[in-house]
Motif scaffolding. Structure first.
Motif, PDB file in Angstrom:
ATOM      1  N   ARG A  79       0.834  -1.207   0.000  1.00 59.76           N
ATOM      2  CA  ARG A  79       0.000   0.000   0.000  1.00 59.76           C
ATOM      3  C   ARG A  79       0.867   1.256   0.000  1.00 59.76           C
ATOM      4  O   ARG A  79       0.560   2.242  -0.670  1.00 59.76           O
ATOM      5  N   ALA A  82       2.217   1.733  -3.470  1.00 61.45           N
ATOM      6  CA  ALA A  82       1.195   2.282  -4.378  1.00 61.45           C
ATOM      7  C   ALA A  82       1.041   3.786  -4.166  1.00 61.45           C
ATOM      8  O   ALA A  82       0.926   4.558  -5.132  1.00 61.45           O
ATOM      9  N   TRP A  83       1.018   4.203  -2.883  1.00 67.07           N
ATOM     10  CA  TRP A  83       0.916   5.640  -2.614  1.00 67.07           C
ATOM     11  C   TRP A  83       2.129   6.388  -3.160  1.00 67.07           C
ATOM     12  O   TRP A  83       1.999   7.433  -3.784  1.00 67.07           O
ATOM     13  N   LEU A  86       1.933   6.635  -6.946  1.00 70.46           N
ATOM     14  CA  LEU A  86       0.863   7.549  -7.363  1.00 70.46           C
ATOM     15  C   LEU A  86       1.225   9.003  -7.062  1.00 70.46           C
ATOM     16  O   LEU A  86       1.048   9.888  -7.905  1.00 70.46           O
ATOM     17  N   HIS A  87       1.778   9.236  -5.886  1.00 67.02           N
ATOM     18  CA  HIS A  87       2.129  10.599  -5.484  1.00 67.02           C
ATOM     19  C   HIS A  87       3.217  11.173  -6.391  1.00 67.02           C
ATOM     20  O   HIS A  87       3.100  12.299  -6.913  1.00 67.02           O
ATOM     21  N   LEU A 157      -7.516  13.632  -5.819  1.00 64.99           N
ATOM     22  CA  LEU A 157      -7.320  12.187  -5.944  1.00 64.99           C
ATOM     23  C   LEU A 157      -6.372  11.673  -4.870  1.00 64.99           C
ATOM     24  O   LEU A 157      -6.629  10.634  -4.231  1.00 64.99           O
ATOM     25  N   LEU A 158      -5.278  12.401  -4.651  1.00 69.35           N
ATOM     26  CA  LEU A 158      -4.325  11.977  -3.623  1.00 69.35           C
ATOM     27  C   LEU A 158      -4.948  12.055  -2.229  1.00 69.35           C
ATOM     28  O   LEU A 158      -4.700  11.197  -1.379  1.00 69.35           O
ATOM     29  N   ARG A 160      -8.031  11.601  -1.426  1.00 64.42           N
ATOM     30  CA  ARG A 160      -8.930  10.455  -1.243  1.00 64.42           C
ATOM     31  C   ARG A 160      -8.144   9.157  -1.083  1.00 64.42           C
ATOM     32  O   ARG A 160      -8.629   8.205  -0.447  1.00 64.42           O
ATOM     33  N   ALA A 161      -6.937   9.114  -1.648  1.00 64.75           N
ATOM     34  CA  ALA A 161      -6.140   7.885  -1.567  1.00 64.75           C
ATOM     35  C   ALA A 161      -5.381   7.765  -0.250  1.00 64.75           C
ATOM     36  O   ALA A 161      -4.971   6.666   0.123  1.00 64.75           O
ATOM     37  N   VAL A 164      -6.735   5.321   2.397  1.00 65.25           N
ATOM     38  CA  VAL A 164      -6.738   3.945   1.902  1.00 65.25           C
ATOM     39  C   VAL A 164      -5.325   3.373   1.870  1.00 65.25           C
ATOM     40  O   VAL A 164      -5.084   2.228   2.281  1.00 65.25           O
ATOM     41  N   LEU A 165      -4.374   4.166   1.392  1.00 69.01           N
ATOM     42  CA  LEU A 165      -3.016   3.667   1.179  1.00 69.01           C
ATOM     43  C   LEU A 165      -2.075   3.935   2.350  1.00 69.01           C
ATOM     44  O   LEU A 165      -1.112   3.186   2.545  1.00 69.01           O
TER      45      LEU A 165
END
Length: 401
Positions: A79, A82-83, A86-87, A157-158, A160-161, A164-165
């Motif tokens: 996780r 993934a963050w 994405l970041h 988007l970040l 909201r993630a 979760v991440l």
């Protein structure tokens, strides 16, 4: 940027497209190589605290539910990876747009102020025609709006993630709960020690001083005994208070100069003598039974039993009507287990039951119950046929938890 530069070096070594970072194809290829590098590096456990610190610094997202400490399991590392990917991926795109598009938008906004030749020279040939020139500022504004919109969408988007991440896993929540429980247990233990040591001392010293004042002229010998008991009580209490404050400062680390905790075997006689010095009539019935003597009790049982007896005597001094106090201590066999039974009775100050505050189970009685529960035992306290009765049962082994 470090990932991007490393990818650019690898691309150059492999003879990739373009001879410079200014080549769009080279930049896009380096970007595509940099993302997997970021993904793999984020599997290191210490990346999660770094990512969480970055989120807290940037702000704009709820940070109360973020995970603490390095990632423990592979699921947590995944996780975090993934963050991280994405970041950094969205950040690189937004950074590229923010660097490249505003200058272009500025030229388009200034296009009506430039001559036709200058517009052609700057690559704005489509706006060279005067009939299209009015659209140049609109295009510039549209480009700026696109840049701002992309940044806002990426940020949303970040945000909201994040939970979760980077939110705590079940293992994180369990570890945090265990840490809070350990802190609470330490606080409760220190509170019990302070209450029992200082509370009993203040009650005893007050009653000893009152008793001495009342017979000052009639019984000088009793006054001398009361003053000696006050001196002994305060000296012992200062030592116990220093020990508790040392635990508060140093945690559970043992101090070589700390006063030993009082025990039933070593300190019961002194406790009874100091209590009697207040003028209270205390009768103690002791039956060590199969253990032979109180010194043979397990150390932890002896310490907790002493505190329970101390609390019972404190209650008798504070709330008793001056009547006699009976203390029964006995080791008994109960269901193939040896237990220490403590029974204390005295006359309550209020007729028909315990005094105000007693029946609700004050801090002292609640602390005595906690001490017994830690050993697998129990404490009962309440009115009993016109008297106040406290009964504690402490297993001598095998029942602690």
């Amino acid at each position: 940027m470090p990932y991007f530069l490393l990818a650019s070096v690898l691309l150059a070594m492999l003879g990739g497209p373009g001879d410079s970072l200014a080549s769009l194809s080279a930049m896009l290829t380096a970007y595509a190589i940099a993302l997997p590098l970021a993904t793999v590096s984020a599997l290191l456990p210490l990346v999660r605290p770094l990512a969480v610190a970055g989120v807290r610094a940037l702000g704009g997202v709820p940070v109360a539910g973020l995970a603490e400490g390095p990632a423990r399991s592979w699921a947590e590392r995944g996780r975090t990876s993934a963050w991280w990917t994405l970041h950094l991926g969205l950040g690189a795109l937004v950074s590229g747009l923010s660097l490249a598009m505003p200058p272009m938008a500025g030229l388009l906004l200034a296009a009506p102020l430039l001559g036709r030749e200058r517009r052609v020279e700057l690559g704005m040939g489509w706006f060279a025609d005067g009939s299209r020139l009015w659209t140049a500022p609109l295009a510039g504004l549209l480009i700026l709006a696109v840049v701002v919109g992309c940044a806002a969408v990426a940020g949303a988007l970040l945000a909201r993630a994040v939970p979760v991440l980077l939110g705590p896993s079940t293992a994180d929540r369990l570890a945090a709960a265990e840490e809070r429980a350990a802190d609470l247990a330490v606080r409760n233990r220190l509170a019990r020690e302070l209450h029992d040591a200082v509370g009993h001392a203040l009650s005893a010293v007050t009653l000893q001083a009152v008793a001495a004042r009342r017979v000052l002229d009639r019984d000088p010998e009793f006054v001398r005994e009361a003053l000696a008991a006050i001196e002994d009580t305060t000296r012992r209490t200062v030592g116990e208070l220093d020990t508790v404050l040392g635990l508060l400062r140093d945690g559970d680390a043992a101090r070589p100069d700390a006063a030993p905790a009082p025990t039933l075997g070593a300190d019961l006689a002194g406790l009874l003598a100091r209590t009697r010095a207040t003028g209270a009539a205390v009768t103690a019935y002791q039956d060590p039974g199969p253990v032979g003597s109180w010194e043979a009790l397990p150390a932890i049982v002896s310490r907790e039993a002493y505190r329970i007896v101390q609390e019972g005597l404190s209650n008798a001094l504070r709330h008793g009507a001056g009547g006699p106090v009976e203390l029964h201590l006995a080791v008994r066999e109960k269901e193939e287990t040896r237990v220490l039974e403590i029974v204390m009775t005295n006359v309550p100050a209020a007729p028909g039951g315990g005094p105000a505050g007693r029946g609700g189970g004050g801090r002292g009685l609640r602390g005595a119950g906690e001490r017994a529960a830690l050993l697998g035992g129990s404490v009962e306290a309440g009115p009993d046929v016109g008297r106040w009765r406290l009964r504690a049962v402490l297993p001598l082994g095998g029942g602690g938890r």
